[in-house]
Design a protein around this motif. Structure first.
Motif, PDB file in Angstrom:
ATOM      1  N   SER A  48       0.784  10.669  -1.320  1.00  0.00           N
ATOM      2  CA  SER A  48       1.036   9.211  -1.405  1.00  0.00           C
ATOM      3  C   SER A  48      -0.136   8.413  -2.038  1.00  0.00           C
ATOM      4  CB  SER A  48       1.409   8.427  -0.097  1.00  0.00           C
ATOM      5  OG  SER A  48       1.638   7.080  -0.025  1.00  0.00           O
ATOM      6  N   SER A  49       0.144   7.388  -2.736  1.00  0.00           N
ATOM      7  CA  SER A  49      -0.993   6.638  -3.326  1.00  0.00           C
ATOM      8  C   SER A  49      -1.544   5.808  -2.423  1.00  0.00           C
ATOM      9  CB  SER A  49      -0.470   5.601  -4.451  1.00  0.00           C
ATOM     10  OG  SER A  49       0.628   4.876  -4.250  1.00  0.00           O
ATOM     11  N   ARG A  50      -2.582   4.971  -2.161  1.00  0.00           N
ATOM     12  CA  ARG A  50      -2.908   4.250  -1.216  1.00  0.00           C
ATOM     13  C   ARG A  50      -2.022   3.071  -0.783  1.00  0.00           C
ATOM     14  NH1 ARG A  50      -6.980   2.853   1.899  1.00  0.00           N
ATOM     15  NH2 ARG A  50      -7.208   0.472   2.233  1.00  0.00           N
ATOM     16  N   ASN A  51      -1.433   2.327  -1.972  1.00  0.00           N
ATOM     17  CA  ASN A  51      -0.634   1.405  -1.433  1.00  0.00           C
ATOM     18  C   ASN A  51       1.153   2.074  -1.106  1.00  0.00           C
ATOM     19  OD1 ASN A  51       0.694   2.131  -3.837  1.00  0.00           O
ATOM     20  ND2 ASN A  51       0.215   0.089  -4.941  1.00  0.00           N
ATOM     21  N   GLY A  52       1.256   3.322  -1.156  1.00  0.00           N
ATOM     22  CA  GLY A  52       2.245   3.686  -0.790  1.00  0.00           C
ATOM     23  C   GLY A  52       3.549   3.770  -2.062  1.00  0.00           C
ATOM     24  N   ASP A  70      -0.335   3.683   7.203  1.00  0.00           N
ATOM     25  CA  ASP A  70      -0.647   2.585   7.511  1.00  0.00           C
ATOM     26  C   ASP A  70      -2.299   2.408   7.144  1.00  0.00           C
ATOM     27  OD1 ASP A  70      -1.308   0.529   9.162  1.00  0.00           O
ATOM     28  OD2 ASP A  70      -0.030   0.944  10.935  1.00  0.00           O
ATOM     29  N   ASN A  71      -2.441   1.791   6.352  1.00  0.00           N
ATOM     30  CA  ASN A  71      -3.726   1.545   5.930  1.00  0.00           C
ATOM     31  C   ASN A  71      -4.805   0.975   6.969  1.00  0.00           C
ATOM     32  OD1 ASN A  71      -3.260   3.092   3.870  1.00  0.00           O
ATOM     33  ND2 ASN A  71      -2.884   1.392   2.531  1.00  0.00           N
ATOM     34  N   ALA A  72      -4.053  -0.115   7.642  1.00  0.00           N
ATOM     35  CA  ALA A  72      -4.923  -0.653   8.784  1.00  0.00           C
ATOM     36  C   ALA A  72      -5.268   0.288   9.882  1.00  0.00           C
ATOM     37  CB  ALA A  72      -4.021  -2.029   9.276  1.00  0.00           C
ATOM     38  N   LYS A  73      -4.578   1.339  10.050  1.00  0.00           N
ATOM     39  CA  LYS A  73      -4.979   2.219  11.026  1.00  0.00           C
ATOM     40  C   LYS A  73      -5.689   3.810  10.201  1.00  0.00           C
ATOM     41  CE  LYS A  73      -1.271   1.066  14.245  1.00  0.00           C
ATOM     42  NZ  LYS A  73      -0.062   1.440  14.852  1.00  0.00           N
ATOM     43  N   ASN A  74      -5.786   3.574   9.036  1.00  0.00           N
ATOM     44  CA  ASN A  74      -6.231   4.868   8.222  1.00  0.00           C
ATOM     45  C   ASN A  74      -5.563   5.937   8.654  1.00  0.00           C
ATOM     46  OD1 ASN A  74      -8.004   3.278   6.909  1.00  0.00           O
ATOM     47  ND2 ASN A  74      -9.719   3.599   8.606  1.00  0.00           N
ATOM     48  N   THR A  75      -4.003   5.662   8.608  1.00  0.00           N
ATOM     49  CA  THR A  75      -3.210   7.023   9.285  1.00  0.00           C
ATOM     50  C   THR A  75      -2.344   7.208   8.152  1.00  0.00           C
ATOM     51  OG1 THR A  75      -3.905   6.406  11.432  1.00  0.00           O
ATOM     52  CG2 THR A  75      -1.998   7.849  11.154  1.00  0.00           C
ATOM     53  N   TYR A  91       0.033  22.856   8.797  1.00  0.00           N
ATOM     54  CA  TYR A  91       0.135  21.503   8.005  1.00  0.00           C
ATOM     55  C   TYR A  91      -1.280  20.880   7.917  1.00  0.00           C
ATOM     56  CZ  TYR A  91       5.094  22.060   7.196  1.00  0.00           C
ATOM     57  OH  TYR A  91       6.529  22.620   6.884  1.00  0.00           O
ATOM     58  N   TYR A  92      -1.532  20.731   6.775  1.00  0.00           N
ATOM     59  CA  TYR A  92      -2.902  20.084   6.569  1.00  0.00           C
ATOM     60  C   TYR A  92      -2.925  18.848   5.883  1.00  0.00           C
ATOM     61  CZ  TYR A  92      -4.808  24.953   7.432  1.00  0.00           C
ATOM     62  OH  TYR A  92      -5.034  25.953   7.909  1.00  0.00           O
ATOM     63  N   CYS A  93      -3.520  17.725   6.256  1.00  0.00           N
ATOM     64  CA  CYS A  93      -3.545  16.573   5.378  1.00  0.00           C
ATOM     65  C   CYS A  93      -4.874  16.584   4.721  1.00  0.00           C
ATOM     66  CB  CYS A  93      -3.694  15.174   6.365  1.00  0.00           C
ATOM     67  SG  CYS A  93      -4.881  15.015   7.219  1.00  0.00           S
ATOM     68  N   ALA A  94      -4.794  15.760   3.680  1.00  0.00           N
ATOM     69  CA  ALA A  94      -5.930  15.998   2.693  1.00  0.00           C
ATOM     70  C   ALA A  94      -6.210  14.399   2.371  1.00  0.00           C
ATOM     71  CB  ALA A  94      -5.968  16.768   1.502  1.00  0.00           C
ATOM     72  N   ALA A  95      -7.353  14.210   1.699  1.00  0.00           N
ATOM     73  CA  ALA A  95      -7.592  12.831   1.159  1.00  0.00           C
ATOM     74  C   ALA A  95      -8.578  12.839   0.011  1.00  0.00           C
ATOM     75  CB  ALA A  95      -8.306  11.904   2.327  1.00  0.00           C
ATOM     76  N   GLN A  96      -8.235  11.906  -0.861  1.00  0.00           N
ATOM     77  CA  GLN A  96      -9.153  11.428  -2.100  1.00  0.00           C
ATOM     78  C   GLN A  96     -10.109  10.185  -1.665  1.00  0.00           C
ATOM     79  OE1 GLN A  96      -6.774  11.106  -5.568  1.00  0.00           O
ATOM     80  NE2 GLN A  96      -7.481  13.183  -6.087  1.00  0.00           N
ATOM     81  N   LEU A  97     -11.262  10.282  -1.797  1.00  0.00           N
ATOM     82  CA  LEU A  97     -12.216   9.165  -1.305  1.00  0.00           C
ATOM     83  C   LEU A  97     -12.569   8.188  -2.431  1.00  0.00           C
ATOM     84  CD1 LEU A  97     -14.206  11.718   1.057  1.00  0.00           C
ATOM     85  CD2 LEU A  97     -12.086  10.444   1.483  1.00  0.00           C
ATOM     86  N   GLN A  98     -11.967   8.425  -3.643  1.00  0.00           N
ATOM     87  CA  GLN A  98     -12.232   7.670  -4.779  1.00  0.00           C
ATOM     88  C   GLN A  98     -10.833   7.078  -5.417  1.00  0.00           C
ATOM     89  OE1 GLN A  98     -15.127   6.270  -5.452  1.00  0.00           O
ATOM     90  NE2 GLN A  98     -16.278   7.693  -3.944  1.00  0.00           N
ATOM     91  N   PRO A  99     -10.534   6.007  -5.841  1.00  0.00           N
ATOM     92  CA  PRO A  99      -9.502   5.588  -6.551  1.00  0.00           C
ATOM     93  C   PRO A  99      -9.279   6.563  -7.732  1.00  0.00           C
ATOM     94  CG  PRO A  99     -11.056   3.898  -6.731  1.00  0.00           C
ATOM     95  CD  PRO A  99     -11.711   4.896  -5.813  1.00  0.00           C
TER      96      PRO A  99
END
Length: 123
Positions: A48-52, A70-75, A91-99
Motif C-alpha cells: 500500500s502507498s502511504r495514503n492508501g 492508519d498513519n496516525a498510529k504508524n500501523t 508473514y513479514y511486513c516491510a517498509a520504505q522509508l523514503q517517498p
C-alpha cells in the motif's frame, strides 16, 4: 532505522479469518506484506502507498486479503479472509522509508523489515 513489529498470527482452520498488524516506530511510506513458507522463497502478498490510494495484491490472495493502514498510529494491517492451508507461512511486513513514485512488490526495495509472525491454516 524504523523498527517494525508484527502481531496477530496464529493457528486457524481453513475458511477462517485473521488480521495481522504491523506497528512502526516512525514514519513510513510504502508498506508491504510478504510471506515465506518452509523451504520456499519469500514472496509478495500485498502493498500500500502511504495514503492508501494505491494497493497491490498477489494473484493468490486478491479478493481474500485486504491491506489497510492508519498513519496516525504508524500501523499497517492485513485482513485475511477465507484462509487456505496454502496460506500457511511466516508473514513479514516491510517498509520504505523514503517517498517513491511507485508502489513496489520487490523485497529488496524495502529497507526495513519486521521479525515475522506465523500463520498456520489447518485443513
Amino acid at each position: 532505522q524504523v523498527q517494525l513489529v508484527e502481531s496477530g498470527g496464529g493457528l486457524v482452520q481453513a475458511g477462517d479469518s485473521l488480521r495481522l498488524s504491523c506497528a512502526a516506530s516512525g514514519r513510513t511510506y510504502t508498506m508491504g506484506w510478504f510471506r515465506q513458507a518452509p523451504g520456499k522463497e519469500r514472496t509478495f502478498v500485498a502493498a500500500s502507498s502511504r495514503n492508501g490510494g494505491n494497493t497491490y495484491y498477489a494473484d493468490s490472495v486478491r479478493g481474500r486479503f485486504a491491506i489497510s493502514r492508519d498513519n496516525a498510529k504508524n500501523t499497517v494491517y492485513l485482513q485475511m479472509n477465507s484462509l487456505k492451508p496454502e496460506d500457511t507461512a511466516i508473514y513479514y511486513c516491510a517498509a520504505q522509508l523514503q517517498p517513491t513514485l511507485h508502489v513496489t512488490i520487490r523485497p529488496h526495495e524495502y529497507p526495513s523489515w519486521g521479525q515475522g509472525t506465523q500463520v498456520t491454516v489447518s485443513s
